[in-house]
Design an enzyme around this catalytic site. Sequence first.
Site, PDB file in Angstrom:
ATOM      1  N   ASP A 104      28.767  81.078  11.864  1.00 34.45           N
ATOM      2  CA  ASP A 104      30.080  81.734  11.857  1.00 34.45           C
ATOM      3  C   ASP A 104      30.927  81.137  10.734  1.00 34.45           C
ATOM      4  OD1 ASP A 104      31.699  79.451  12.751  1.00 34.45           O
ATOM      5  OD2 ASP A 104      30.812  79.717  14.728  1.00 34.45           O
ATOM      6  N   HIS A 119      22.220  76.162   8.210  1.00 33.54           N
ATOM      7  CA  HIS A 119      21.459  77.324   8.695  1.00 33.54           C
ATOM      8  C   HIS A 119      21.952  78.634   8.091  1.00 33.54           C
ATOM      9  CE1 HIS A 119      19.839  75.144  12.553  1.00 33.54           C
ATOM     10  NE2 HIS A 119      19.280  74.738  11.435  1.00 33.54           N
ATOM     11  N   CYS A 127      18.912  89.596  -0.597  1.00 36.26           N
ATOM     12  CA  CYS A 127      17.996  90.712  -0.848  1.00 36.26           C
ATOM     13  C   CYS A 127      16.553  90.252  -0.649  1.00 36.26           C
ATOM     14  CB  CYS A 127      18.201  91.246  -2.262  1.00 36.26           C
ATOM     15  SG  CYS A 127      17.078  92.608  -2.630  1.00 36.26           S
ATOM     16  N   CYS A 155      19.612  96.690  -6.185  1.00 38.20           N
ATOM     17  CA  CYS A 155      18.255  96.897  -6.726  1.00 38.20           C
ATOM     18  C   CYS A 155      17.422  97.796  -5.817  1.00 38.20           C
ATOM     19  CB  CYS A 155      17.557  95.550  -6.937  1.00 38.20           C
ATOM     20  SG  CYS A 155      16.817  94.860  -5.433  1.00 38.20           S
ATOM     21  N   THR A 197      25.928  70.042  19.672  1.00 38.75           N
ATOM     22  CA  THR A 197      24.570  70.523  19.376  1.00 38.75           C
ATOM     23  C   THR A 197      23.595  69.967  20.405  1.00 38.75           C
ATOM     24  OG1 THR A 197      22.755  70.594  17.761  1.00 38.75           O
ATOM     25  CG2 THR A 197      24.221  68.679  17.643  1.00 38.75           C
TER      26      THR A 197
HETATM   27  P1  OAD Z   1      22.678  75.128  21.247  1.00 42.86           P
HETATM   28  O1  OAD Z   1      23.082  76.421  21.899  1.00 42.86           O
HETATM   29  O2  OAD Z   1      21.249  74.744  21.294  1.00 42.86           O
HETATM   30  O3  OAD Z   1      23.516  73.937  21.870  1.00 42.86           O
HETATM   31  C1  OAD Z   1      24.898  74.049  22.050  1.00 42.86           C
HETATM   32  C2  OAD Z   1      25.399  72.700  22.519  1.00 42.86           C
HETATM   33  O4  OAD Z   1      26.817  72.785  22.605  1.00 42.86           O
HETATM   34  C3  OAD Z   1      24.893  72.284  23.915  1.00 42.86           C
HETATM   35  O5  OAD Z   1      24.408  70.955  23.843  1.00 42.86           O
HETATM   36  C4  OAD Z   1      26.150  72.365  24.787  1.00 42.86           C
HETATM   37  O6  OAD Z   1      26.177  71.368  25.815  1.00 42.86           O
HETATM   38  C5  OAD Z   1      27.231  72.094  23.770  1.00 42.86           C
HETATM   39  N1  OAD Z   1      28.565  72.615  24.111  1.00 42.86           N
HETATM   40  C6  OAD Z   1      28.909  73.687  24.861  1.00 42.86           C
HETATM   41  N2  OAD Z   1      30.236  73.826  24.904  1.00 42.86           N
HETATM   42  C7  OAD Z   1      30.756  72.812  24.163  1.00 42.86           C
HETATM   43  C8  OAD Z   1      32.089  72.414  23.824  1.00 42.86           C
HETATM   44  N3  OAD Z   1      33.170  73.090  24.232  1.00 42.86           N
HETATM   45  N4  OAD Z   1      32.234  71.316  23.040  1.00 42.86           N
HETATM   46  C9  OAD Z   1      31.168  70.617  22.597  1.00 42.86           C
HETATM   47  N5  OAD Z   1      29.911  70.948  22.889  1.00 42.86           N
HETATM   48  C10 OAD Z   1      29.696  72.035  23.667  1.00 42.86           C
HETATM   49  O7  OAD Z   1      23.223  75.219  19.747  1.00 42.86           O
HETATM   50  P2  OAD Z   1      22.796  74.377  18.462  1.00 42.86           P
HETATM   51  O8  OAD Z   1      22.371  73.007  18.816  1.00 42.86           O
HETATM   52  O9  OAD Z   1      23.860  74.572  17.463  1.00 42.86           O
HETATM   53  O10 OAD Z   1      19.361  78.390  14.822  1.00 42.86           O
HETATM   54  O11 OAD Z   1      21.540  75.202  18.016  1.00 42.86           O
HETATM   55  C11 OAD Z   1      20.936  74.927  16.793  1.00 42.86           C
HETATM   56  C12 OAD Z   1      20.265  76.139  16.276  1.00 42.86           C
HETATM   57  O12 OAD Z   1      19.488  76.777  17.290  1.00 42.86           O
HETATM   58  C13 OAD Z   1      21.204  77.237  15.842  1.00 42.86           C
HETATM   59  O13 OAD Z   1      21.722  77.020  14.548  1.00 42.86           O
HETATM   60  C14 OAD Z   1      20.328  78.453  15.887  1.00 42.86           C
HETATM   61  C15 OAD Z   1      19.676  78.207  17.222  1.00 42.86           C
HETATM   62  O14 OAD Z   1      18.458  78.794  17.456  1.00 42.86           O
HETATM   63  C16 OAD Z   1      18.910  79.512  14.269  1.00 42.86           C
HETATM   64  O15 OAD Z   1      19.363  80.609  14.525  1.00 42.86           O
HETATM   65  C17 OAD Z   1      17.805  79.261  13.296  1.00 42.86           C
END
Ligand code: OAD
Length: 257
Positions: A104, A119, A127, A155, A197
């Site tokens: 985002d 990411h 493209c 293209c 994360t």
């Molecule tokens: P996840 O959905 O795996 O994890 C989200 C994390 O945010 C979890 O550990 C939650 O506990 C935490 N969380 C929820 N609410 C929160 C808040 N208010 N404050 C702080 N933390 C909170 O997301 P990511 O770890 O970002 O990749 O996922 C990594 C990648 O997996 C993404 O970039 C995406 C996804 O598949 C691709 O699309 C390639």
Amino acid sequence: MTPGEQTLADWLVGARAVFAFCGAGVSAESGVPTFRGAGGLWEGRPVEEVATPEGFRNDPQRVWRFYADRMASLPSVSPNPAHRALAEMEECYDPFLLVTQNVDDLHERAGSRKLIKIHGSLMETRCTACGEVLPRPDPVSSAEVAAGRLPRCACGGLLRPNVVWFGEYLDRRQFDRIYGFFRAAAHVPTVVLVIGTSGVVSGGYGVPELAAQIGARLVEINPDPAFQEVADLALAAPAGELLGRVWPEVRARRAGD
Ligand code: OAD
């Protein structure tokens, strides 16, 4: 503030360098769904259908339906206090670097510039024929996608979202910038924040190990911490709420108020 939050505040007041590694949880309080967990984007959805190169080759319309909906939802959400605190931090620390897995645009809208979107970005297309990356200020239209009219490059090639899918490589130059930060921060008091994360995809991309190598303080902010075994401090709270409490105090103390 809780005692843990007070400790984070003290560390941030004393730090010269800050590195932040962020995930979907940072945008959760803005109303952007995370990927994993109840209500997450991947819940009940076969990831390989919408977030792999094979999925796109097999059914580009399905993939574009998914991403056009994500793009369309962005104008109705706004940065929260976590995005704003991180944007302000880049003015206060040197070196500073924010690495986000989020596609985002909320960090940019909060004002972050020292930012790596590891990411990729929902606000760009690429493209599949000529490889050109194009900014996409207006969302791809879900209605056009539903009618089978997928976005195309000048293209003639089919455009795809400029995001990193499962099975794709990350840009090595971005890691050079990350290593550059840790070289520059090696001899100054440093705080490394890991925020929102699950680490499921990245395992942290080596950030906790780099932090340990330079003796930085590693602080996790996540209601459901995933890095608490390696963190010096794990704060189980929503990032926006917590940074909304902690950062104003840190900012005031650093300014000598
Ligand atoms: P996840 O959905 O795996 O994890 C989200 C994390 O945010 C979890 O550990 C939650 O506990 C935490 N969380 C929820 N609410 C929160 C808040 N208010 N404050 C702080 N933390 C909170 O997301 P990511 O770890 O970002 O990749 O996922 C990594 C990648 O997996 C993404 O970039 C995406 C996804 O598949 C691709 O699309 C390639």
